[in-house]
Design an enzyme around this catalytic site. Structure first.
Site, PDB file in Angstrom:
ATOM      1  N   LYS A 120      38.266  19.508  17.209  1.00  0.00           N
ATOM      2  CA  LYS A 120      36.932  19.238  17.733  1.00  0.00           C
ATOM      3  C   LYS A 120      36.936  18.022  18.657  1.00  0.00           C
ATOM      4  O   LYS A 120      36.392  18.067  19.765  1.00  0.00           O
ATOM      5  CB  LYS A 120      35.948  19.047  16.579  1.00  0.00           C
ATOM      6  CG  LYS A 120      34.542  18.732  17.024  1.00  0.00           C
ATOM      7  CD  LYS A 120      34.278  17.242  16.945  1.00  0.00           C
ATOM      8  CE  LYS A 120      32.940  16.898  17.564  1.00  0.00           C
ATOM      9  NZ  LYS A 120      32.690  15.455  17.442  1.00  0.00           N
ATOM     10  N   ASP A 138      31.018  21.300  16.519  1.00  0.00           N
ATOM     11  CA  ASP A 138      30.675  20.295  15.513  1.00  0.00           C
ATOM     12  C   ASP A 138      29.641  20.894  14.575  1.00  0.00           C
ATOM     13  O   ASP A 138      29.336  22.072  14.635  1.00  0.00           O
ATOM     14  CB  ASP A 138      30.125  19.049  16.191  1.00  0.00           C
ATOM     15  CG  ASP A 138      28.948  19.386  17.059  1.00  0.00           C
ATOM     16  OD1 ASP A 138      28.037  20.108  16.607  1.00  0.00           O
ATOM     17  OD2 ASP A 138      28.912  18.953  18.216  1.00  0.00           O
TER      18      ASP A 138
END
Length: 212
Positions: A120, A138
């Site tokens: 991420k 996220d």
DNA sequence: ATCCCGAGGG
DNA sequence: CCCTCTGGAT
């Protein structure tokens, strides 16, 4: 959500916010990397509060290392998970200096090799700093993607791969911030504000009144 | 699967 | 009180 609705979804978000940006505060690629690393399971407001203390003192790998572990922890103690983040950021700075000339690398492999940097965070740096059309997933994007039907998936990686397939290329760089801001202010975790949502009509979650 | 872990909101 | 916040390492 069907393809035509996806077009409408992003066109609508784009019209409301043509130049979306991160709410994390940073003034260099290294500051962006550090801020995103610190933002794991933390609010951007809380991260900004800490980086306003930290960056004036230390905003390069060498200056972070000069603080030492205790010095760095003292600056970021108000952020959740601060002990592991301090350790990871120091290890990351050591690697940046040893292998990358003190610069933030541009490849996914090199980024994910940094302690505290996973898929991420790497995706965010690739997207925001280097303009690559990656889809960082996220907590907000995971929730919005599943709730709206934009990209259903059981894991963040599954959602990411579907997002890359389904988001038209012209929207893909900005989609990151559109989806986060939408999740933060409208499609909230506890109480989604469907009544105030501009894309409720192309959402699988919002109950739609039958036409006619 | 579990741990890390403070701050803010409901 | 509980849940959530731009996750990652073990």
């Amino acid at each position: 959500m069907q393809e035509q609705q996806i077009q409408r979804f992003f066109t609508t978000l784009q019209a409301a916010n043509p130049l979306p940006a991160s709410e994390l505060e940073y003034s260099s690629v290294f500051e962006l990397l550090a801020a995103v690393l610190l933002s794991a399971q933390a609010t951007d407001v809380g991260v900004n509060k800490a980086t306003r203390r930290l960056f004036p003192v230390a905003n390069t790998p060498a200056r972070i290392l000069a603080l030492g572990l205790d010095g760095l922890e003292a600056h970021i103690r108000t952020i959740g998970l601060y002990r592991s983040k301090a350790r990871h950021l120091i290890q990351t700075c050591e690697i940046l200096l040893a292998r990358h000339g003190g610069q933030v690398p541009r490849s996914r492999e090199a980024l994910e090799a940094l302690p505290g940097v996973g898929r991420k965070t790497a995706n965010v740096v690739l997207n925001v700093a280097f303009g690559e059309p990656t889809c960082a997933v996220d907590t907000h994007i995971f929730r919005v993607s599943n709730r709206t039907g934009l990209a259903p998936g059981k894991t963040p990686l599954a959602v990411e791969l579907t997002l890359v397939k389904r988001i038209p290329e012209r929207f893909r760089v900005d989609a990151h911030h559109w989806l986060i801001l939408h999740g933060r202010y409208v499609c909230q975790a506890r109480k989604p504000r469907c009544a105030a949502c501009s894309v409720a009509d192309c959402c699988d979650f919002t109950p739609k009144t039958t036409a006619g």
